[in-house]
Write a protein that holds these residues in place. Sequence first.
Motif, PDB file in Angstrom:
ATOM      1  N   ALA A 276      54.231 -94.771 -98.344  1.00 12.77           N
ATOM      2  CA  ALA A 276      53.292 -95.749 -98.910  1.00 12.77           C
ATOM      3  C   ALA A 276      52.116 -95.967 -97.946  1.00 12.77           C
ATOM      4  N   ALA A 277      52.427 -96.073 -96.636  1.00 14.80           N
ATOM      5  CA  ALA A 277      51.364 -96.285 -95.640  1.00 14.80           C
ATOM      6  C   ALA A 277      50.427 -95.077 -95.596  1.00 14.80           C
TER       7      ALA A 277
ATOM      8  N   VAL B  89      68.689 -98.251-111.281  1.00 17.19           N
ATOM      9  CA  VAL B  89      67.254 -97.919-111.165  1.00 17.19           C
ATOM     10  C   VAL B  89      66.875 -96.899-112.231  1.00 17.19           C
ATOM     11  N   ASP B  90      65.542 -96.823-112.514  1.00 17.92           N
ATOM     12  CA  ASP B  90      65.072 -95.802-113.451  1.00 17.92           C
ATOM     13  C   ASP B  90      64.628 -94.563-112.659  1.00 17.92           C
ATOM     14  N   LYS B  91      63.947 -93.641-113.317  1.00 16.33           N
ATOM     15  CA  LYS B  91      63.598 -92.382-112.635  1.00 16.33           C
ATOM     16  C   LYS B  91      62.586 -92.587-111.494  1.00 16.33           C
ATOM     17  N   ASN B  92      61.877 -93.728-111.515  1.00 15.00           N
ATOM     18  CA  ASN B  92      60.939 -94.039-110.414  1.00 15.00           C
ATOM     19  C   ASN B  92      61.591 -94.891-109.337  1.00 15.00           C
ATOM     20  N   MET B  93      62.871 -95.147-109.467  1.00 17.29           N
ATOM     21  CA  MET B  93      63.670 -95.987-108.546  1.00 17.29           C
ATOM     22  C   MET B  93      63.365 -97.468-108.709  1.00 17.29           C
ATOM     23  N   MET B  94      62.747 -97.816-109.857  1.00 18.54           N
ATOM     24  CA  MET B  94      62.461 -99.231-110.111  1.00 18.54           C
ATOM     25  C   MET B  94      63.675 -99.880-110.777  1.00 18.54           C
ATOM     26  N   THR B  95      63.962-101.122-110.375  1.00 17.80           N
ATOM     27  CA  THR B  95      65.044-101.872-111.014  1.00 17.80           C
ATOM     28  C   THR B  95      64.516-102.406-112.347  1.00 17.80           C
ATOM     29  N   ASN B  96      65.333-103.210-113.026  1.00 14.86           N
ATOM     30  CA  ASN B  96      64.868-103.796-114.298  1.00 14.86           C
ATOM     31  C   ASN B  96      63.790-104.856-114.071  1.00 14.86           C
ATOM     32  N   VAL B  97      63.568-105.266-112.803  1.00 15.63           N
ATOM     33  CA  VAL B  97      62.519-106.250-112.496  1.00 15.63           C
ATOM     34  C   VAL B  97      61.283-105.495-111.996  1.00 15.63           C
TER      35      VAL B  97
ATOM     36  N   GLY C  20      55.924 -93.075-103.983  1.00 16.84           N
ATOM     37  CA  GLY C  20      54.982 -92.301-104.793  1.00 16.84           C
ATOM     38  C   GLY C  20      54.590 -93.066-106.045  1.00 16.84           C
ATOM     39  N   HIS C  21      55.546 -93.701-106.659  1.00 18.73           N
ATOM     40  CA  HIS C  21      55.258 -94.468-107.879  1.00 18.73           C
ATOM     41  C   HIS C  21      54.366 -95.666-107.559  1.00 18.73           C
ATOM     42  N   ILE C  22      54.676 -96.319-106.448  1.00 19.60           N
ATOM     43  CA  ILE C  22      53.879 -97.482-106.038  1.00 19.60           C
ATOM     44  C   ILE C  22      52.437 -97.066-105.728  1.00 19.60           C
ATOM     45  N   SER C  23      52.280 -95.883-105.126  1.00 19.96           N
ATOM     46  CA  SER C  23      50.943 -95.425-104.695  1.00 19.96           C
ATOM     47  C   SER C  23      50.217 -94.643-105.771  1.00 19.96           C
ATOM     48  N   GLY C  24      50.852 -94.434-106.903  1.00 21.14           N
ATOM     49  CA  GLY C  24      50.227 -93.614-107.954  1.00 21.14           C
ATOM     50  C   GLY C  24      50.156 -92.152-107.583  1.00 21.14           C
TER      51      GLY C  24
END
Length: 448
Positions: free
Chosen positions: A23-24, A293-301, A329-333
């Motif tokens: 991310a950094a 988690v989903d495929k982007n490693m995001m939880t339901n929140v 990667g998902h966070i950074s687009g």
Amino acid sequence: MPEEYDLIVIGGGPGGVAAARKAAAHGKRALVIENAGWGGTCANHGCIPTKALLTCSKHFADLKKLKRLGINVADPAVDFSAIKKHQQQAVKIAALGAHKTLADGQVETKFGTGEITSPREVQYKDAEGNIKTFSAANIIIAWGAKPQLLPQIRPSERILTSDDLLKLEKLPESIVIIGASVIGVEFATCYAELGVKVTLVELLDRILPYEDQDAAGLLRQELTRLGVSIHTAAKLENITDTGDSVVARVQAGSEQLEKIANYALLCTGRKPLLHEEELDKLKIEYTKAGIKVDKNMMTNVAGVYAVGDVTGGLMLAHRAALMGEIAAGHISGEDTISYNENFIPAVVYSHPQIARVGDIRESAEVQVRKSEYSANIIARMELVTNGFVKAFFRDGKIIGATIVGEEAAELIAPLTLAVCEEMTEKQLRAWIIAHPTLSEIFTGLFSG
Ligand code: FAD
């Protein structure tokens, strides 16, 4: 106003470190909070200290072969305090390395405990109990895992988890290891090579139930040759710490066994470290098997991710790091990689090692090719002929592979690439391998 971050990661193990670093690198202001040791379980109680010990035990065991190579070494002996220094040094390097990776990558770090108080807020408590609140556009949970204990067994001074065993300063004379999965087998290998009397007890009918049956069978022979007393289909009824030894009562078929040793090691699996109250407050979905988690490693929140051992599944450092990279990667687009559990290699660092990748189940639609170490000239010269490689093909494409033998952990790397790329037999036949090398074992798989 709380200080603001683009990303706060809680947990400084391989998953958290990889996520923050990526991310950094994409210009995000990232913070990692860690409360035990930089590098997490991997650096402090897992991959690194165990492999430091196994390096020492292997060198000691290999000395026995030297005579056949014309080299006489008089009376080799184990200096366990020097071995412990080697272990501690490796841990120090790995932990400092993890922290330096973060610092070099412009990631901010704080030592202490992080608690998620809302999907955009983290409370940080340092060792003195001072509390600070930070806000974050995204949060990654990378809490890791902890030993899973049998309900009737309590750890004690002599009934140890792997974390406790790694702290032992004196080499015991004997140990009974409960559980013959990867961690139990690695400790059995190391301790037996160092001259400890090892008893290995496994509930299932074979050791290493997730590995190829023939590979596990070969390793069982090697462990037995080393002097490990192996009991499979054997149920631990109870263990007692008598103060100066342990007594394990084991039911093996109709036989009741009593095993007395200096220590017992509990290797009955690991489970995700779930701070349940925190998850419940945030309404983050989880089961005992881990955070969902989903495929982007995001939880339901939305905006809250989870990576690594805390999500359950394959508990491996490189898988945690991969999940961290996917979340970042998902966070950074910048999501250029995707998750496929089938492409994650797994290694048992026994001697010889077992490594596998992909689908290694035999069935009518699957063609299995096998190549033996004994047909390889380097294996012959190095006196490491006990081993084989198996490759699994479906519709002409490689779908999996397993290796048992010297350097299996290294040799699985090219096969991992072949499986990830779904290479065909034709492509693999064109693979040129230097001569003479151990890797030439692969030519036996693809020639013809
Ligand atoms: P961890 O590495 O467990 O890191 C999580 C960190 O988060 C911990 O340091 C924890 O203290 C911290 N934490 C938790 N809650 C908080 C909080 N609220 N605030 C702040 N910090 C918090 N894997 C391999 O790939 N190869 C091996 O050879 C291997 N050998 C192993 C040997 C042993 C004996 C063990 C036990 C494990 C081994 N593993 C191995 C597994 C590997 O260590 C883990 O899969 C890996 O460390 C998981 O990474 P992670 O980032 O998910 O969690």
